[in-house]
Design a protein around this motif. Structure first.
Motif, mmCIF file in Angstrom:
data_model
loop_
_atom_site.group_PDB
_atom_site.id
_atom_site.type_symbol
_atom_site.label_atom_id
_atom_site.label_comp_id
_atom_site.label_asym_id
_atom_site.label_seq_id
_atom_site.Cartn_x
_atom_site.Cartn_y
_atom_site.Cartn_z
ATOM 1 N N SER A 2 0.834 -1.202 0.000
ATOM 2 C CA SER A 2 0.000 0.000 0.000
ATOM 3 C C SER A 2 0.871 1.255 0.000
ATOM 4 C CB SER A 2 -0.916 -0.003 1.228
ATOM 5 O OG SER A 2 -0.157 0.262 2.408
ATOM 6 N N GLU A 3 0.278 2.361 -0.388
ATOM 7 C CA GLU A 3 1.004 3.645 -0.381
ATOM 8 C C GLU A 3 1.503 3.959 1.029
ATOM 9 O OE1 GLU A 3 1.923 5.466 -2.865
ATOM 10 O OE2 GLU A 3 0.623 4.826 -4.495
ATOM 11 N N LYS A 4 0.647 3.741 2.019
ATOM 12 C CA LYS A 4 1.042 4.034 3.395
ATOM 13 C C LYS A 4 2.175 3.118 3.838
ATOM 14 C CE LYS A 4 -0.526 4.396 8.142
ATOM 15 N NZ LYS A 4 -1.680 4.465 9.038
ATOM 16 N N SER A 5 2.084 1.842 3.550
ATOM 17 C CA SER A 5 3.160 0.907 3.929
ATOM 18 C C SER A 5 4.470 1.303 3.277
ATOM 19 C CB SER A 5 2.790 -0.521 3.531
ATOM 20 O OG SER A 5 1.682 -0.967 4.260
ATOM 21 N N ASN A 6 4.404 1.686 2.016
ATOM 22 C CA ASN A 6 5.610 2.120 1.319
ATOM 23 C C ASN A 6 6.176 3.391 1.950
ATOM 24 O OD1 ASN A 6 7.565 1.871 -0.879
ATOM 25 N ND2 ASN A 6 6.628 3.765 -1.596
ATOM 26 N N ALA A 7 5.322 4.342 2.272
ATOM 27 C CA ALA A 7 5.784 5.595 2.883
ATOM 28 C C ALA A 7 6.410 5.326 4.254
ATOM 29 C CB ALA A 7 4.630 6.587 2.994
ATOM 30 N N ILE A 57 10.239 22.173 4.567
ATOM 31 C CA ILE A 57 9.390 22.838 3.565
ATOM 32 C C ILE A 57 8.217 21.934 3.195
ATOM 33 C CG2 ILE A 57 9.294 23.537 1.118
ATOM 34 C CD1 ILE A 57 10.529 25.689 2.879
ATOM 35 N N TRP A 58 8.528 20.677 2.865
ATOM 36 C CA TRP A 58 7.455 19.760 2.465
ATOM 37 C C TRP A 58 6.500 19.481 3.604
ATOM 38 C CZ3 TRP A 58 5.922 19.274 -2.163
ATOM 39 C CH2 TRP A 58 6.809 19.449 -3.221
ATOM 40 N N SER A 106 -6.576 6.230 2.603
ATOM 41 C CA SER A 106 -7.322 7.028 1.620
ATOM 42 C C SER A 106 -6.705 8.417 1.423
ATOM 43 C CB SER A 106 -8.784 7.148 2.040
ATOM 44 O OG SER A 106 -8.883 7.848 3.270
ATOM 45 N N TRP A 107 -5.966 8.908 2.401
ATOM 46 C CA TRP A 107 -5.331 10.226 2.306
ATOM 47 C C TRP A 107 -4.416 10.301 1.088
ATOM 48 C CZ3 TRP A 107 -0.289 11.838 2.255
ATOM 49 C CH2 TRP A 107 -0.051 13.194 2.462
ATOM 50 N N PHE A 108 -3.742 9.224 0.763
ATOM 51 C CA PHE A 108 -2.771 9.207 -0.322
ATOM 52 C C PHE A 108 -3.421 9.417 -1.690
ATOM 53 C CE2 PHE A 108 -0.611 7.176 3.149
ATOM 54 C CZ PHE A 108 0.694 7.613 3.036
ATOM 55 N N ALA A 109 -4.724 9.240 -1.790
ATOM 56 C CA ALA A 109 -5.419 9.403 -3.067
ATOM 57 C C ALA A 109 -5.691 10.875 -3.397
ATOM 58 C CB ALA A 109 -6.743 8.627 -3.050
ATOM 59 N N GLY A 110 -5.515 11.758 -2.410
ATOM 60 C CA GLY A 110 -5.791 13.171 -2.636
ATOM 61 C C GLY A 110 -4.655 13.898 -3.324
ATOM 62 N N GLU A 111 -4.810 15.216 -3.443
ATOM 63 C CA GLU A 111 -3.805 16.059 -4.078
ATOM 64 C C GLU A 111 -3.294 17.112 -3.106
ATOM 65 O OE1 GLU A 111 -5.904 17.604 -7.535
ATOM 66 O OE2 GLU A 111 -4.970 16.047 -8.775
ATOM 67 N N LYS A 125 -0.159 18.311 -7.295
ATOM 68 C CA LYS A 125 0.323 16.956 -7.585
ATOM 69 C C LYS A 125 -0.385 15.978 -6.645
ATOM 70 C CE LYS A 125 3.673 17.988 -10.525
ATOM 71 N NZ LYS A 125 3.757 17.511 -11.863
ATOM 72 N N PRO A 126 -0.481 14.720 -7.057
ATOM 73 C CA PRO A 126 -1.036 13.704 -6.166
ATOM 74 C C PRO A 126 -0.180 13.577 -4.900
ATOM 75 C CG PRO A 126 -0.884 12.863 -8.411
ATOM 76 C CD PRO A 126 -0.146 14.172 -8.377
ATOM 77 N N ARG A 127 -0.834 13.443 -3.764
ATOM 78 C CA ARG A 127 -0.107 13.330 -2.495
ATOM 79 C C ARG A 127 0.881 12.170 -2.505
ATOM 80 N NH1 ARG A 127 -5.365 13.957 1.266
ATOM 81 N NH2 ARG A 127 -5.605 16.210 1.136
ATOM 82 N N ALA A 128 0.481 11.039 -3.049
ATOM 83 C CA ALA A 128 1.374 9.876 -3.083
ATOM 84 C C ALA A 128 2.644 10.196 -3.863
ATOM 85 C CB ALA A 128 0.659 8.664 -3.681
ATOM 86 N N GLN A 129 2.516 10.958 -4.943
ATOM 87 C CA GLN A 129 3.685 11.342 -5.729
ATOM 88 C C GLN A 129 4.587 12.291 -4.939
ATOM 89 O OE1 GLN A 129 2.756 12.973 -9.590
ATOM 90 N NE2 GLN A 129 4.791 13.822 -9.837
ATOM 91 N N VAL A 130 3.983 13.216 -4.222
ATOM 92 C CA VAL A 130 4.762 14.166 -3.423
ATOM 93 C C VAL A 130 5.513 13.441 -2.304
ATOM 94 C CG1 VAL A 130 4.634 16.170 -1.895
ATOM 95 C CG2 VAL A 130 3.281 16.121 -4.003
ATOM 96 N N ILE A 131 4.837 12.505 -1.652
ATOM 97 C CA ILE A 131 5.518 11.731 -0.602
ATOM 98 C C ILE A 131 6.707 10.978 -1.203
ATOM 99 C CG2 ILE A 131 5.278 9.804 1.023
ATOM 100 C CD1 ILE A 131 3.895 12.314 2.001
ATOM 101 N N GLY A 132 6.517 10.381 -2.356
ATOM 102 C CA GLY A 132 7.621 9.714 -3.035
ATOM 103 C C GLY A 132 8.754 10.672 -3.342
ATOM 104 N N HIS A 133 8.411 11.886 -3.743
ATOM 105 C CA HIS A 133 9.428 12.893 -4.043
ATOM 106 C C HIS A 133 10.232 13.253 -2.799
ATOM 107 C CE1 HIS A 133 11.543 16.434 -5.301
ATOM 108 N NE2 HIS A 133 11.005 17.064 -4.275
#
Length: 166
Positions: A2-7, A57-58, A106-111, A125-133
């Motif tokens: 999941s996005e959360k597990s990865n984060a 900043i992020w 579900s938070w990761f699906a937002g922007e 940008k999608p939140r999941a993409q920003v977390i990855g960044h």
């Protein structure tokens, strides 16, 4: 995964690698940590400072910490006390981990919408993409720190994500 597990995994990696790189940098006297190695942000300390700045900043864009009022050019001058930096870095790593741990999947699906001083415009940008960044940015610049430590004759250890103990 999941996005959360990865984060969460990346937040653990972030902390593990910050501890390893700081531990390696502790083998050097301050003038060597501050030496211009010819890398993008010049020195080990300046590069650590930039990563620390960017993380704040992020996290401020997500409302986790208070906004820092400095731009990229000033991002390299935050470390004035190495011991204090080490304490503050550990605290920020823990804050980052705790924040991610408290997020709902579900938070990761937002922007995320923000103004980028780096490119001079509003961004979305999608939140999941920003977390990855966030984690990619840290890894990118820690790679530069790893190179500077190597040039200074210090082994900073294993950096591979796959080698992190779970």
């Amino acid at each position: 995964m999941s996005e959360k597990s990865n984060a969460l995994r990346m937040a653990r990696y972030n902390s593990w690698q910050n501890n390893a790189m700081i531990g390696a940098a502790n083998q050097l006297p301050a003038p060597e940590r501050q030496r211009d190695f010819g890398t993008f942000f010049k020195s080990i300390e300046a590069t650590f400072s930039h990563i620390f700045w960017a993380d704040q900043i992020w996290l401020s864009r997500f409302g986790v910490v208070e906004p820092i009022k400095l731009g990229i050019p000033e991002s390299t001058g935050l470390i004035t006390d190495w011991d204090r930096f080490q304490t503050d870095r550990k605290a920020l790593d823990q804050q980052l981990y705790d924040w991610v741990e408290g997020l709902d999947e579900s938070w990761f699906a937002g922007e995320l919408a923000w103004y980028s001083g780096a490119v001079g415009r509003d961004m979305v940008k999608p939140r999941a993409q920003v977390i990855g960044h966030i984690f990619n940015h840290q890894t990118h610049h820690r790679g530069q720190i790893h190179a500077m430590l190597s040039m200074a004759g210090v082994n900073s250890g294993i950096t591979d994500l796959a080698m992190m103990e779970e």
